[in-house]
Design a protein around this motif. Structure first.
Motif, PDB file in Angstrom:
ATOM      1  N   ALA A 238       7.530   7.751 -11.054  1.00 45.73           N
ATOM      2  CA  ALA A 238       7.888   6.600 -10.219  1.00 45.73           C
ATOM      3  C   ALA A 238       7.173   6.651  -8.888  1.00 45.73           C
ATOM      4  O   ALA A 238       6.696   5.635  -8.375  1.00 45.73           O
ATOM      5  CB  ALA A 238       9.401   6.548 -10.013  1.00 45.73           C
ATOM      6  N   ASN A 239       7.073   7.851  -8.308  1.00 48.07           N
ATOM      7  CA  ASN A 239       6.423   8.006  -7.012  1.00 48.07           C
ATOM      8  C   ASN A 239       4.944   7.622  -7.103  1.00 48.07           C
ATOM      9  O   ASN A 239       4.423   6.882  -6.265  1.00 48.07           O
ATOM     10  CB  ASN A 239       6.558   9.446  -6.528  1.00 48.07           C
ATOM     11  CG  ASN A 239       6.023   9.636  -5.123  1.00 48.07           C
ATOM     12  OD1 ASN A 239       6.561   9.081  -4.180  1.00 48.07           O
ATOM     13  ND2 ASN A 239       4.961  10.404  -4.989  1.00 48.07           N
ATOM     14  N   GLU A 240       4.261   8.126  -8.140  1.00 55.89           N
ATOM     15  CA  GLU A 240       2.836   7.831  -8.286  1.00 55.89           C
ATOM     16  C   GLU A 240       2.609   6.336  -8.527  1.00 55.89           C
ATOM     17  O   GLU A 240       1.703   5.735  -7.943  1.00 55.89           O
ATOM     18  CB  GLU A 240       2.260   8.649  -9.443  1.00 55.89           C
ATOM     19  CG  GLU A 240       2.185  10.138  -9.148  1.00 55.89           C
ATOM     20  CD  GLU A 240       1.683  10.926 -10.341  1.00 55.89           C
ATOM     21  OE1 GLU A 240       1.571  10.328 -11.443  1.00 55.89           O
ATOM     22  OE2 GLU A 240       1.411  12.126 -10.186  1.00 55.89           O
ATOM     23  N   HIS A 241       3.442   5.744  -9.377  1.00 57.96           N
ATOM     24  CA  HIS A 241       3.250   4.336  -9.722  1.00 57.96           C
ATOM     25  C   HIS A 241       3.491   3.420  -8.524  1.00 57.96           C
ATOM     26  O   HIS A 241       2.669   2.551  -8.203  1.00 57.96           O
ATOM     27  CB  HIS A 241       4.179   3.957 -10.869  1.00 57.96           C
ATOM     28  CG  HIS A 241       4.108   2.509 -11.253  1.00 57.96           C
ATOM     29  ND1 HIS A 241       2.957   1.921 -11.746  1.00 57.96           N
ATOM     30  CD2 HIS A 241       5.045   1.520 -11.196  1.00 57.96           C
ATOM     31  CE1 HIS A 241       3.181   0.639 -11.976  1.00 57.96           C
ATOM     32  NE2 HIS A 241       4.429   0.368 -11.655  1.00 57.96           N
ATOM     33  N   LEU A 242       4.618   3.618  -7.832  1.00 52.06           N
ATOM     34  CA  LEU A 242       4.944   2.716  -6.732  1.00 52.06           C
ATOM     35  C   LEU A 242       4.075   2.961  -5.509  1.00 52.06           C
ATOM     36  O   LEU A 242       3.799   2.040  -4.746  1.00 52.06           O
ATOM     37  CB  LEU A 242       6.429   2.855  -6.381  1.00 52.06           C
ATOM     38  CG  LEU A 242       7.386   2.309  -7.453  1.00 52.06           C
ATOM     39  CD1 LEU A 242       8.825   2.422  -6.973  1.00 52.06           C
ATOM     40  CD2 LEU A 242       7.072   0.875  -7.798  1.00 52.06           C
ATOM     41  N   THR A 243       3.637   4.215  -5.311  1.00 52.45           N
ATOM     42  CA  THR A 243       2.697   4.478  -4.224  1.00 52.45           C
ATOM     43  C   THR A 243       1.381   3.744  -4.478  1.00 52.45           C
ATOM     44  O   THR A 243       0.780   3.175  -3.564  1.00 52.45           O
ATOM     45  CB  THR A 243       2.438   5.984  -4.080  1.00 52.45           C
ATOM     46  OG1 THR A 243       3.661   6.641  -3.732  1.00 52.45           O
ATOM     47  CG2 THR A 243       1.409   6.260  -2.984  1.00 52.45           C
ATOM     48  N   HIS A 244       0.943   3.727  -5.738  1.00 47.26           N
ATOM     49  CA  HIS A 244      -0.278   3.001  -6.089  1.00 47.26           C
ATOM     50  C   HIS A 244      -0.100   1.502  -5.826  1.00 47.26           C
ATOM     51  O   HIS A 244      -0.987   0.852  -5.254  1.00 47.26           O
ATOM     52  CB  HIS A 244      -0.626   3.243  -7.560  1.00 47.26           C
ATOM     53  CG  HIS A 244      -1.926   2.631  -7.978  1.00 47.26           C
ATOM     54  ND1 HIS A 244      -3.146   3.268  -7.817  1.00 47.26           N
ATOM     55  CD2 HIS A 244      -2.220   1.420  -8.540  1.00 47.26           C
ATOM     56  CE1 HIS A 244      -4.107   2.490  -8.262  1.00 47.26           C
ATOM     57  NE2 HIS A 244      -3.577   1.364  -8.707  1.00 47.26           N
ATOM     58  N   LEU A 245       1.050   0.965  -6.220  1.00 42.11           N
ATOM     59  CA  LEU A 245       1.300  -0.460  -5.993  1.00 42.11           C
ATOM     60  C   LEU A 245       1.325  -0.790  -4.505  1.00 42.11           C
ATOM     61  O   LEU A 245       0.897  -1.865  -4.094  1.00 42.11           O
ATOM     62  CB  LEU A 245       2.627  -0.863  -6.632  1.00 42.11           C
ATOM     63  CG  LEU A 245       2.697  -0.863  -8.165  1.00 42.11           C
ATOM     64  CD1 LEU A 245       4.091  -1.268  -8.615  1.00 42.11           C
ATOM     65  CD2 LEU A 245       1.648  -1.789  -8.765  1.00 42.11           C
ATOM     66  N   ALA A 246       1.835   0.125  -3.694  1.00 48.59           N
ATOM     67  CA  ALA A 246       1.955  -0.130  -2.262  1.00 48.59           C
ATOM     68  C   ALA A 246       0.626  -0.039  -1.534  1.00 48.59           C
ATOM     69  O   ALA A 246       0.493  -0.570  -0.429  1.00 48.59           O
ATOM     70  CB  ALA A 246       2.947   0.852  -1.640  1.00 48.59           C
ATOM     71  N   THR A 247      -0.369   0.618  -2.116  1.00 45.35           N
ATOM     72  CA  THR A 247      -1.625   0.851  -1.411  1.00 45.35           C
ATOM     73  C   THR A 247      -2.823   0.138  -2.023  1.00 45.35           C
ATOM     74  O   THR A 247      -3.903   0.167  -1.436  1.00 45.35           O
ATOM     75  CB  THR A 247      -1.936   2.360  -1.363  1.00 45.35           C
ATOM     76  OG1 THR A 247      -1.977   2.883  -2.708  1.00 45.35           O
ATOM     77  CG2 THR A 247      -0.868   3.109  -0.569  1.00 45.35           C
ATOM     78  N   HIS A 248      -2.650  -0.482  -3.194  1.00 49.03           N
ATOM     79  CA  HIS A 248      -3.782  -1.106  -3.879  1.00 49.03           C
ATOM     80  C   HIS A 248      -3.566  -2.602  -4.076  1.00 49.03           C
ATOM     81  O   HIS A 248      -2.439  -3.070  -4.215  1.00 49.03           O
ATOM     82  CB  HIS A 248      -4.021  -0.444  -5.235  1.00 49.03           C
ATOM     83  CG  HIS A 248      -4.633   0.920  -5.137  1.00 49.03           C
ATOM     84  ND1 HIS A 248      -3.965   2.008  -4.595  1.00 49.03           N
ATOM     85  CD2 HIS A 248      -5.869   1.372  -5.504  1.00 49.03           C
ATOM     86  CE1 HIS A 248      -4.755   3.062  -4.635  1.00 49.03           C
ATOM     87  NE2 HIS A 248      -5.905   2.710  -5.162  1.00 49.03           N
ATOM     88  N   ASP A 249      -4.670  -3.327  -4.090  1.00 46.31           N
ATOM     89  CA  ASP A 249      -4.655  -4.760  -4.340  1.00 46.31           C
ATOM     90  C   ASP A 249      -4.326  -5.012  -5.808  1.00 46.31           C
ATOM     91  O   ASP A 249      -4.939  -4.404  -6.702  1.00 46.31           O
ATOM     92  CB  ASP A 249      -6.023  -5.350  -3.984  1.00 46.31           C
ATOM     93  CG  ASP A 249      -6.111  -6.822  -4.305  1.00 46.31           C
ATOM     94  OD1 ASP A 249      -5.332  -7.599  -3.743  1.00 46.31           O
ATOM     95  OD2 ASP A 249      -6.974  -7.184  -5.136  1.00 46.31           O
TER      96      ASP A 249
END
Length: 333
Positions: free
Chosen positions: A171-182
């Motif tokens: 969950a951390n990896e997925h949502l961190t990616h969503l928060a930082t990528h277009d």
């Protein structure tokens, strides 16, 4: 039914921007295991920020622990072992499991003996630094004796710990990616790119290293949307993003600035080097796609204090490239 207090809720709301904390929040009130959140103040300095209702039932209300350090709550040598394991989790920046035995004062001030099995999960900020630790503990001394050959409840707890850890990390990896990528192009979004760019600018200024910023956009992008439709426009943006990533260096920061505008920050790069990269990118676009791009380049100047200073000059150069016929590169003198 336990309800999270206002203070604990505030803490969880603030931390919920981090992906792992979203899952913690859903489990906080109702999980039978002991849960706690520790703020990392230093290598051996840890402050309690929150404990779930199960943990409160053992140690007392929030006012008795919130804002206190581990050594203020647990007697030695128990506190020393806890601090050592907290430090170990911060150092390795990955989940750890450990067991501990010792005495503690319960909410009534009575000394109790316990045997705990604990999972610690680090919570990181966008720069990757560990700012908090999330813990899940089970008091093994309260478990009934298991008959010989029976499946140990501690083994079941260990299995659940592994599952929970995998869920938190994923969950951390997925949502961190969503928060930082277009979402469309899967490169850095504007906010995160500018945060990284500010750090690079400060580093370049401190060590007097060259730095260049490239701004580019797609020539006649509005015509693509108007004639072929927005799906074609979206695909054009994705193709440009893929081409940029395949052309620039690994150390370069690539992000979508807005609309069809892209930014590329190039650390330790002179204007000559940036122009070579830009020309390679422009040529690759014309040879591998039906698209062309215009590019503006700005180099770090002693008077530049913020990334917006470079962006403004690069944008001016981009406009000049457009006026001079498109599919070309202009570099600030």
């Amino acid at each position: 039914m336990h309800q999270t207090s206002w203070m604990t809720s505030t803490i969880l709301n603030r931390l919920s921007a981090n992906a792992g904390m979203l899952l913690v929040r859903s489990l906080w009130d109702y999980c039978p295991e002991h849960m706690f959140i520790v703020r990392v103040e230093g290598p051996a300095d840890f402050v309690i920020e929150a404990m779930n209702p199960t943990r409160q039932a053992m140690l007392g209300d929030e006012a008795t622990y919130t804002g206190k350090r581990i050594e203020q709550l647990l007697p030695p040598p128990l506190c020393h072992g806890v601090i050592a394991n907290l430090h170990r989790c911060v150092e390795c920046a990955s989940p750890i499991r450990y067991e501990e035995k010792g005495g503690y004062l319960d909410r009534d001030g009575i000394c109790q003996q316990g045997h705990w099995q604990t999972l610690l999960v680090p919570i990181t900020n966008q720069e990757g630094a560990v700012t908090h630790l999330f813990g899940v503990s089970r008091d093994m001394s309260l478990l009934p004796e298991q008959p010989v050959g029976a499946y140990s409840e501690s083994k079941e707890f260990e299995r659940r710990v592994h599952e929970r850890t995998a869920e938190l990390v994923a969950a951390n990896e997925h949502l961190t990616h969503l928060a930082t990528h277009d979402a469309l192009t899967d490169i850095y979004n504007r906010r995160y790119l500018l945060e990284l760019a500010e750090l690079e600018l400060r580093r370049a200024s401190r060590y007097e290293q060259p730095l260049c910023l490239m701004m580019l956009d797609i020539d006649h992008f509005k015509k693509i949307n108007d004639i072929e439709g927005h799906l074609a426009g979206d695909e054009a943006l994705r193709r440009v993003a893929r081409t940029i990533l395949a052309t620039v260096r690994e150390c370069d920061l690539v992000g979508r600035y807005g609309g069809d505008e892209f930014l590329i920050l190039m650390p330790e790069t002179t204007a000559t080097g940036a122009r070579e990269i830009a020309e390679r990118l422009r040529r690759t676009m014309t040879q591998t796609t039906p698209l062309t791009i215009s590019i503006g380049i700005a180099s770090l100047e002693p008077s530049d204090h913020f990334v917006v200073d470079l962006i403004h000059r690069a944008d001016t150069m981009l406009l000049q490239a457009k006026r001079n016929g498109r599919n070309r590169i202009e570099c600030a003198a």
